[in-house]
Design a protein around this motif. Structure first.
Motif, PDB file in Angstrom:
ATOM      1  N   PRO A 232       0.823  -1.207   0.000  1.00 56.72           N
ATOM      2  CA  PRO A 232       0.000   0.000   0.000  1.00 56.72           C
ATOM      3  C   PRO A 232       0.861   1.264   0.000  1.00 56.72           C
ATOM      4  CG  PRO A 232       0.109  -0.880   2.214  1.00 56.72           C
ATOM      5  CD  PRO A 232       0.836  -1.859   1.326  1.00 56.72           C
ATOM      6  N   ALA A 233       0.237   2.385  -0.355  1.00 58.57           N
ATOM      7  CA  ALA A 233       0.994   3.635  -0.452  1.00 58.57           C
ATOM      8  C   ALA A 233       0.073   4.833  -0.243  1.00 58.57           C
ATOM      9  CB  ALA A 233       1.654   3.735  -1.829  1.00 58.57           C
ATOM     10  N   TYR A 234       0.688   5.984  -0.004  1.00 56.98           N
ATOM     11  CA  TYR A 234      -0.015   7.257  -0.105  1.00 56.98           C
ATOM     12  C   TYR A 234       0.895   8.240  -0.842  1.00 56.98           C
ATOM     13  CZ  TYR A 234       2.580   8.919   4.099  1.00 56.98           C
ATOM     14  OH  TYR A 234       3.552   9.262   5.006  1.00 56.98           O
ATOM     15  N   SER A 235       0.330   9.303  -1.355  1.00 59.20           N
ATOM     16  CA  SER A 235       1.109  10.302  -2.086  1.00 59.20           C
ATOM     17  C   SER A 235       1.234  11.583  -1.290  1.00 59.20           C
ATOM     18  CB  SER A 235       0.456  10.640  -3.433  1.00 59.20           C
ATOM     19  OG  SER A 235       0.559   9.563  -4.320  1.00 59.20           O
ATOM     20  N   VAL A 236       2.399  12.187  -1.384  1.00 54.63           N
ATOM     21  CA  VAL A 236       2.631  13.514  -0.829  1.00 54.63           C
ATOM     22  C   VAL A 236       2.741  14.466  -2.016  1.00 54.63           C
ATOM     23  CG1 VAL A 236       4.161  14.949   0.563  1.00 54.63           C
ATOM     24  CG2 VAL A 236       3.893  12.510   1.111  1.00 54.63           C
ATOM     25  N   VAL A 237       1.820  15.400  -2.107  1.00 56.69           N
ATOM     26  CA  VAL A 237       1.752  16.274  -3.278  1.00 56.69           C
ATOM     27  C   VAL A 237       2.190  17.680  -2.891  1.00 56.69           C
ATOM     28  CG1 VAL A 237       0.289  17.122  -5.145  1.00 56.69           C
ATOM     29  CG2 VAL A 237      -0.204  14.902  -4.093  1.00 56.69           C
ATOM     30  N   LEU A 238       3.134  18.212  -3.659  1.00 58.87           N
ATOM     31  CA  LEU A 238       3.637  19.573  -3.433  1.00 58.87           C
ATOM     32  C   LEU A 238       3.220  20.442  -4.615  1.00 58.87           C
ATOM     33  CD1 LEU A 238       7.279  18.645  -2.314  1.00 58.87           C
ATOM     34  CD2 LEU A 238       5.269  18.987  -0.854  1.00 58.87           C
ATOM     35  N   ILE A 239       2.547  21.542  -4.318  1.00 59.04           N
ATOM     36  CA  ILE A 239       2.091  22.454  -5.369  1.00 59.04           C
ATOM     37  C   ILE A 239       2.849  23.769  -5.234  1.00 59.04           C
ATOM     38  CG2 ILE A 239       0.110  23.649  -6.374  1.00 59.04           C
ATOM     39  CD1 ILE A 239      -0.409  20.752  -6.477  1.00 59.04           C
ATOM     40  N   GLU A 240       3.585  24.117  -6.263  1.00 59.08           N
ATOM     41  CA  GLU A 240       4.292  25.397  -6.320  1.00 59.08           C
ATOM     42  C   GLU A 240       3.803  26.131  -7.571  1.00 59.08           C
ATOM     43  OE1 GLU A 240       6.225  26.512  -4.009  1.00 59.08           O
ATOM     44  OE2 GLU A 240       6.374  24.676  -2.814  1.00 59.08           O
ATOM     45  N   PRO A 241       4.058  27.432  -7.646  1.00 62.18           N
ATOM     46  CA  PRO A 241       3.545  28.172  -8.815  1.00 62.18           C
ATOM     47  C   PRO A 241       3.963  27.566 -10.147  1.00 62.18           C
ATOM     48  CG  PRO A 241       4.320  29.710  -7.149  1.00 62.18           C
ATOM     49  CD  PRO A 241       4.705  28.335  -6.665  1.00 62.18           C
ATOM     50  N   ASP A 242       5.173  27.007 -10.222  1.00 61.12           N
ATOM     51  CA  ASP A 242       5.657  26.521 -11.520  1.00 61.12           C
ATOM     52  C   ASP A 242       5.718  25.005 -11.620  1.00 61.12           C
ATOM     53  OD1 ASP A 242       7.713  26.120  -9.741  1.00 61.12           O
ATOM     54  OD2 ASP A 242       9.299  26.699 -11.144  1.00 61.12           O
ATOM     55  N   ARG A 243       5.216  24.269 -10.607  1.00 60.84           N
ATOM     56  CA  ARG A 243       5.342  22.811 -10.681  1.00 60.84           C
ATOM     57  C   ARG A 243       4.380  22.084  -9.745  1.00 60.84           C
ATOM     58  NH1 ARG A 243       9.345  25.288  -8.083  1.00 60.84           N
ATOM     59  NH2 ARG A 243      10.000  24.541  -6.036  1.00 60.84           N
ATOM     60  N   THR A 244       4.084  20.859 -10.127  1.00 61.93           N
ATOM     61  CA  THR A 244       3.301  19.941  -9.294  1.00 61.93           C
ATOM     62  C   THR A 244       4.140  18.687  -9.113  1.00 61.93           C
ATOM     63  OG1 THR A 244       1.241  20.777 -10.252  1.00 61.93           O
ATOM     64  CG2 THR A 244       1.124  18.660  -9.103  1.00 61.93           C
ATOM     65  N   ILE A 245       4.444  18.342  -7.872  1.00 58.08           N
ATOM     66  CA  ILE A 245       5.297  17.189  -7.583  1.00 58.08           C
ATOM     67  C   ILE A 245       4.484  16.170  -6.799  1.00 58.08           C
ATOM     68  CG2 ILE A 245       7.455  16.399  -6.521  1.00 58.08           C
ATOM     69  CD1 ILE A 245       7.911  18.466  -8.729  1.00 58.08           C
ATOM     70  N   VAL A 246       4.503  14.913  -7.258  1.00 55.27           N
ATOM     71  CA  VAL A 246       3.764  13.849  -6.567  1.00 55.27           C
ATOM     72  C   VAL A 246       4.764  12.787  -6.101  1.00 55.27           C
ATOM     73  CG1 VAL A 246       1.904  12.154  -6.726  1.00 55.27           C
ATOM     74  CG2 VAL A 246       1.772  14.277  -8.069  1.00 55.27           C
ATOM     75  N   HIS A 247       4.997  12.738  -4.789  1.00 57.03           N
ATOM     76  CA  HIS A 247       5.877  11.723  -4.199  1.00 57.03           C
ATOM     77  C   HIS A 247       5.036  10.534  -3.756  1.00 57.03           C
ATOM     78  CE1 HIS A 247       9.441  14.326  -3.897  1.00 57.03           C
ATOM     79  NE2 HIS A 247       8.605  15.298  -3.584  1.00 57.03           N
ATOM     80  N   THR A 248       5.639   9.350  -3.748  1.00 58.54           N
ATOM     81  CA  THR A 248       4.939   8.151  -3.279  1.00 58.54           C
ATOM     82  C   THR A 248       5.608   7.621  -2.020  1.00 58.54           C
ATOM     83  OG1 THR A 248       4.417   7.596  -5.559  1.00 58.54           O
ATOM     84  CG2 THR A 248       4.134   5.849  -3.928  1.00 58.54           C
ATOM     85  N   CYS A 249       4.812   7.346  -1.003  1.00 62.27           N
ATOM     86  CA  CYS A 249       5.340   6.782   0.241  1.00 62.27           C
ATOM     87  C   CYS A 249       4.750   5.391   0.469  1.00 62.27           C
ATOM     88  CB  CYS A 249       4.986   7.690   1.428  1.00 62.27           C
ATOM     89  SG  CYS A 249       5.542   6.992   3.007  1.00 62.27           S
ATOM     90  N   TYR A 250       5.638   4.388   0.489  1.00 64.02           N
ATOM     91  CA  TYR A 250       5.215   3.025   0.824  1.00 64.02           C
ATOM     92  C   TYR A 250       5.359   2.893   2.334  1.00 64.02           C
ATOM     93  CZ  TYR A 250       5.421   2.404  -4.171  1.00 64.02           C
ATOM     94  OH  TYR A 250       5.207   2.540  -5.520  1.00 64.02           O
ATOM     95  N   TYR A 251       4.285   3.233   3.015  1.00 60.68           N
ATOM     96  CA  TYR A 251       4.392   3.486   4.449  1.00 60.68           C
ATOM     97  C   TYR A 251       4.660   2.258   5.303  1.00 60.68           C
ATOM     98  CZ  TYR A 251      -0.572   2.162   4.325  1.00 60.68           C
ATOM     99  OH  TYR A 251      -1.757   1.512   4.135  1.00 60.68           O
ATOM    100  N   GLN A 252       4.559   1.058   4.740  1.00 61.43           N
ATOM    101  CA  GLN A 252       4.885  -0.139   5.527  1.00 61.43           C
ATOM    102  C   GLN A 252       6.368  -0.479   5.451  1.00 61.43           C
ATOM    103  OE1 GLN A 252       2.185  -3.164   3.970  1.00 61.43           O
ATOM    104  NE2 GLN A 252       1.022  -3.011   5.868  1.00 61.43           N
ATOM    105  N   ASP A 253       7.072   0.158   4.521  1.00 62.91           N
ATOM    106  CA  ASP A 253       8.490  -0.145   4.325  1.00 62.91           C
ATOM    107  C   ASP A 253       9.329   0.742   5.241  1.00 62.91           C
ATOM    108  OD1 ASP A 253      11.116  -0.362   3.431  1.00 62.91           O
ATOM    109  OD2 ASP A 253      10.506  -0.670   1.351  1.00 62.91           O
ATOM    110  N   ASP A 254       9.998   0.125   6.190  1.00 67.72           N
ATOM    111  CA  ASP A 254      10.774   0.895   7.162  1.00 67.72           C
ATOM    112  C   ASP A 254      12.272   0.715   6.944  1.00 67.72           C
ATOM    113  OD1 ASP A 254      11.032   2.631   9.304  1.00 67.72           O
ATOM    114  OD2 ASP A 254      11.248   0.972  10.729  1.00 67.72           O
ATOM    115  N   THR A 255      12.684   0.550   5.685  1.00 68.28           N
ATOM    116  CA  THR A 255      14.099   0.292   5.427  1.00 68.28           C
ATOM    117  C   THR A 255      14.877   1.552   5.062  1.00 68.28           C
ATOM    118  OG1 THR A 255      13.614  -0.192   3.104  1.00 68.28           O
ATOM    119  CG2 THR A 255      13.643  -2.058   4.632  1.00 68.28           C
ATOM    120  N   ALA A 256      14.220   2.722   5.128  1.00 63.28           N
ATOM    121  CA  ALA A 256      14.931   3.961   4.776  1.00 63.28           C
ATOM    122  C   ALA A 256      16.120   4.172   5.710  1.00 63.28           C
ATOM    123  CB  ALA A 256      13.974   5.138   4.871  1.00 63.28           C
ATOM    124  N   TRP A 257      17.226   4.684   5.154  1.00 64.98           N
ATOM    125  CA  TRP A 257      18.401   5.003   5.959  1.00 64.98           C
ATOM    126  C   TRP A 257      18.203   6.364   6.597  1.00 64.98           C
ATOM    127  CZ3 TRP A 257      22.625   3.349   1.946  1.00 64.98           C
ATOM    128  CH2 TRP A 257      22.825   1.962   2.062  1.00 64.98           C
TER     129      TRP A 257
END
Ligand SMILES: [Fe+2]
Length: 267
Positions: A232-257
């Motif tokens: 499963p996942a959720y998205s983190v969306v950032l809206i700026e005047p010149d761009r739309t950024i959609v990040h994906t977070c696989y929230y069950q995965d805890d292997t990030a350094w």
């Protein structure tokens, strides 16, 4: 600005499972992860299939879990939902004058339009004349402002026959209305239970995995929807005047350094 997009929790009665998974536990894990990491988001949007079979107890559980969630949450309906059961559990949620669960939100970066594509009792979606009038009116109100659209059913085929057979049934009229506004900045939807991005009629779009079960990447099967247990996942969306950024977070995965676990020789 920052907001969160998640979709298709398919809640059942508390304690029950769906495809071998507890949807409520999955959603709680998701909401806890968002609360711990993205409290600064403006709001959260859940693009439909809140309940798996429109069960009143599923909506009550969702209501209870959102009471202490720190973000305002916009809820949309999908083909697995039941509009009146939803409205009974969420009497204060925004609906339009015809009891469709759709609303408009004006923020600095644009007008957010949350649409109701549920055709009660059907898996395909519909955007009827009454709802079309609402959309046309709100696009006119937006005038020359950016518009961000949210809905459950995609208004176009994605190349997977089993899903395409239950997308929006009247896409031509919907597209005609959308074409009347030349600043549709992004389209967010659910329904697919898969991460898919691209553009439609020049409009960027994105969707993602649901929080419970997924749909397998299968371009051939046409008689059944092939499920999968991808994460499963959720998205983190950032809206700026010149761009739309959609990040994906696989929230069950805890292997990030994290900093305290950083290797001695960074890449
Ligand atoms: Fe779904």
């Amino acid at each position: 600005m920052k907001f969160i997009h998640l979709t298709d929790p398919h809640l059942v009665a508390p304690g029950e499972t769906l495809h071998g998974i507890d949807p409520l536990q999955r959603l709680r894990q998701c909401l806890a992860h968002i609360a711990a990491n993205h409290k600064d988001a403006e709001f959260c949007v859940i693009t439909g299939d809140l309940a798996d079979q429109g069960q009143p107890e599923a909506y009550r559980a969702l209501h209870d879990d959102l009471v202490n969630f720190p973000l305002k949450t916009h809820l949309l309906l999908g083909n697995h939902d039941h509009r009146e059961n939803f409205l009974t559990a969420f009497p204060n949620k925004t609906r339009d004058e015809n009891r469709f669960v759709q609303s408009a939100l004006r923020v600095e970066c644009g007008d957010f339009l949350f649409l109701d594509t549920l055709d009660q009792g059907q898996h395909a979606g519909v955007y009827c004349k009454v709802r079309q009038t609402w959309l046309s009116r709100n696009l006119a109100i937006a005038k020359n402002r950016d518009v961000l659209l949210f809905m459950h059913h995609p208004p176009f085929r994605i190349g997977m026959p089993q899903i395409d057979s239950i997308s929006l049934t009247n896409p031509e009229k919907f597209a005609e209305i959308i074409d009347s506004h030349d600043r549709i900045r992004h389209l967010f939807f659910g329904h697919l239970h898969r991460p898919v991005t691209g553009s439609w009629r020049g409009i960027p779009f994105s969707t993602l995995f649901g929080t419970n079960h997924q749909v397998a990447l299968d371009f051939d099967t046409s008689d059944v929807i092939p499920y999968s247990l991808e994460p499963p996942a959720y998205s983190v969306v950032l809206i700026e005047p010149d761009r739309t950024i959609v990040h994906t977070c696989y929230y069950q995965d805890d292997t990030a350094w994290r900093p305290e676990r950083r290797p001695s020789t960074p890449a």
